[in-house]
Design a protein around this motif. Sequence first.
Motif, PDB file in Angstrom:
ATOM      1  N   ARG A 218      33.220  48.093  43.511  1.00 20.02           N
ATOM      2  CA  ARG A 218      34.295  47.428  44.255  1.00 20.02           C
ATOM      3  C   ARG A 218      34.008  45.936  44.413  1.00 20.02           C
ATOM      4  NH1 ARG A 218      35.516  50.273  49.748  1.00 20.02           N
ATOM      5  NH2 ARG A 218      37.278  48.806  49.681  1.00 20.02           N
ATOM      6  N   LEU A 219      32.745  45.589  44.646  1.00 16.83           N
ATOM      7  CA  LEU A 219      32.380  44.178  44.738  1.00 16.83           C
ATOM      8  C   LEU A 219      32.601  43.462  43.407  1.00 16.83           C
ATOM      9  CD1 LEU A 219      29.165  44.434  46.928  1.00 16.83           C
ATOM     10  CD2 LEU A 219      31.241  43.191  47.534  1.00 16.83           C
ATOM     11  N   ARG A 220      32.294  44.135  42.305  1.00 19.75           N
ATOM     12  CA  ARG A 220      32.555  43.532  40.998  1.00 19.75           C
ATOM     13  C   ARG A 220      34.048  43.265  40.813  1.00 19.75           C
ATOM     14  NH1 ARG A 220      28.672  47.672  39.177  1.00 19.75           N
ATOM     15  NH2 ARG A 220      26.698  46.644  38.635  1.00 19.75           N
ATOM     16  N   GLY A 221      34.872  44.221  41.223  1.00 19.32           N
ATOM     17  CA  GLY A 221      36.311  44.026  41.121  1.00 19.32           C
ATOM     18  C   GLY A 221      36.789  42.872  41.987  1.00 19.32           C
ATOM     19  N   LEU A 222      36.217  42.736  43.188  1.00 21.12           N
ATOM     20  CA  LEU A 222      36.569  41.621  44.070  1.00 21.12           C
ATOM     21  C   LEU A 222      36.194  40.299  43.425  1.00 21.12           C
ATOM     22  CD1 LEU A 222      37.383  40.321  46.763  1.00 21.12           C
ATOM     23  CD2 LEU A 222      35.096  40.887  47.622  1.00 21.12           C
ATOM     24  N   ILE A 223      35.010  40.222  42.845  1.00 25.69           N
ATOM     25  CA  ILE A 223      34.568  38.985  42.194  1.00 25.69           C
ATOM     26  C   ILE A 223      35.497  38.618  41.047  1.00 25.69           C
ATOM     27  CG2 ILE A 223      32.709  37.973  40.809  1.00 25.69           C
ATOM     28  CD1 ILE A 223      30.766  39.668  42.573  1.00 25.69           C
ATOM     29  N   ALA A 224      35.906  39.616  40.260  1.00 19.01           N
ATOM     30  CA  ALA A 224      36.824  39.341  39.149  1.00 19.01           C
ATOM     31  C   ALA A 224      38.148  38.775  39.648  1.00 19.01           C
ATOM     32  CB  ALA A 224      37.059  40.620  38.345  1.00 19.01           C
ATOM     33  N   LEU A 225      38.666  39.325  40.745  1.00 19.78           N
ATOM     34  CA  LEU A 225      39.908  38.800  41.322  1.00 19.78           C
ATOM     35  C   LEU A 225      39.738  37.362  41.797  1.00 19.78           C
ATOM     36  CD1 LEU A 225      41.481  41.637  43.513  1.00 19.78           C
ATOM     37  CD2 LEU A 225      42.586  40.403  41.647  1.00 19.78           C
ATOM     38  N   LEU A 226      38.635  37.104  42.476  1.00 16.75           N
ATOM     39  CA  LEU A 226      38.393  35.760  42.986  1.00 16.75           C
ATOM     40  C   LEU A 226      38.217  34.754  41.857  1.00 16.75           C
ATOM     41  CD1 LEU A 226      35.893  36.698  45.850  1.00 16.75           C
ATOM     42  CD2 LEU A 226      38.233  35.869  46.153  1.00 16.75           C
ATOM     43  N   GLU A 227      37.604  35.180  40.770  1.00 16.31           N
ATOM     44  CA  GLU A 227      37.387  34.272  39.640  1.00 16.31           C
ATOM     45  C   GLU A 227      38.696  33.840  39.001  1.00 16.31           C
ATOM     46  OE1 GLU A 227      33.028  35.471  37.828  1.00 16.31           O
ATOM     47  OE2 GLU A 227      34.747  36.733  37.345  1.00 16.31           O
ATOM     48  N   HIS A 228      39.634  34.769  38.874  1.00 16.91           N
ATOM     49  CA  HIS A 228      40.908  34.435  38.231  1.00 16.91           C
ATOM     50  C   HIS A 228      41.831  33.692  39.196  1.00 16.91           C
ATOM     51  CE1 HIS A 228      39.442  37.556  35.435  1.00 16.91           C
ATOM     52  NE2 HIS A 228      40.074  36.818  34.543  1.00 16.91           N
ATOM     53  N   GLY A 229      41.883  34.137  40.447  1.00 16.90           N
ATOM     54  CA  GLY A 229      42.601  33.419  41.485  1.00 16.90           C
ATOM     55  C   GLY A 229      44.070  33.204  41.226  1.00 16.90           C
ATOM     56  N   ASP A 230      44.718  34.073  40.420  1.00 12.37           N
ATOM     57  CA  ASP A 230      46.126  33.853  40.103  1.00 12.37           C
ATOM     58  C   ASP A 230      47.062  34.501  41.112  1.00 12.37           C
ATOM     59  OD1 ASP A 230      45.790  36.521  39.396  1.00 12.37           O
ATOM     60  OD2 ASP A 230      45.697  36.088  37.245  1.00 12.37           O
TER      61      ASP A 230
END
Length: 301
Positions: free
Chosen positions: A125-137
């Motif tokens: 879940r943390l990996r998924g959160l990081i991916a969302l934050l990285e894209h920031g769209d």
Amino acid sequence: MPSPAPADNTRFQHLPDFGGLDLLHYRYDGATYSRHVHEGYAIHVIDSGAERFHCMGASRVAGPDDIVLVNPDTVHDGQEEADGCRYRGFYPSPELMTSLAEAFEGNGLPWFPDPVIQDPHMAQRLRGLIALLEHGDNRLASDSAWLNVMGDLSRRYGRQRLETRAGGADHGAVRCVREYLDAHSSENPSLADLSELCGLSPHYLNRLFQREVGLPPHAYLVQRRLIQARRLLLAGLSPTDAAVAAGFSDQSHLHRHFKRALGLTPGQYHRAIHRNSARSYKPPCRPAPYTAVPIYGNETP
């Protein structure tokens, strides 16, 4: 500070619009961290290999899918325990974690007593959160994931227990937020913006909206953008221009959501619509002979 490491061992990203959060992907590759502290929290997930570090009076080892949680102003170091140690994580400030606590019935910063947590599901879940934050769209998606994932992490492993704050009893809150998102679908509001608009706490608004609408605010906003993008494509805009005008970060972002919703890409949709509209209507050279057709079975015209 770490000993020098090749530049390609590190991928760093700073998010000024998300509380100044720092994101980091790192590969040790022989580097070591000397004893140091962070002003805020250091939270990361081990992707491969293993990391050894000294923290809170003991030597710790974190392996694949382990979560490392270091509290502010806590002395620690770090080195590679097993070859190929890679991790990804972020460094939330105390202010950002205070905002998290304020979304719940918290009265202070969370404190994590265990520097290493073994919870593969939470790690993913943390990996998924990081991916969302990285894209920031989609700021609403990032906000929602931050509250859900970090709220659960703090509830399970922090000493401060966080409970959902019920918020106000405004039955028009969801309608107010829907009307705002309908009218501002090309914008990128945060949950805090919507919370201020309707007078509910961010976490409670997120849950209430999903319960009443069937989608969380960020997913509802994507659907409104898809509707607008389809209208723009019908009006003749290119997929690239329609994506930007509708509020998507780029054409690939629109492409992904459009195909998932309609089963074809924006380009395919645009070409099909305007290929058909470009065809001029030509009547037949000779009109077909008129044949009267009874309205009812036993009638004659």
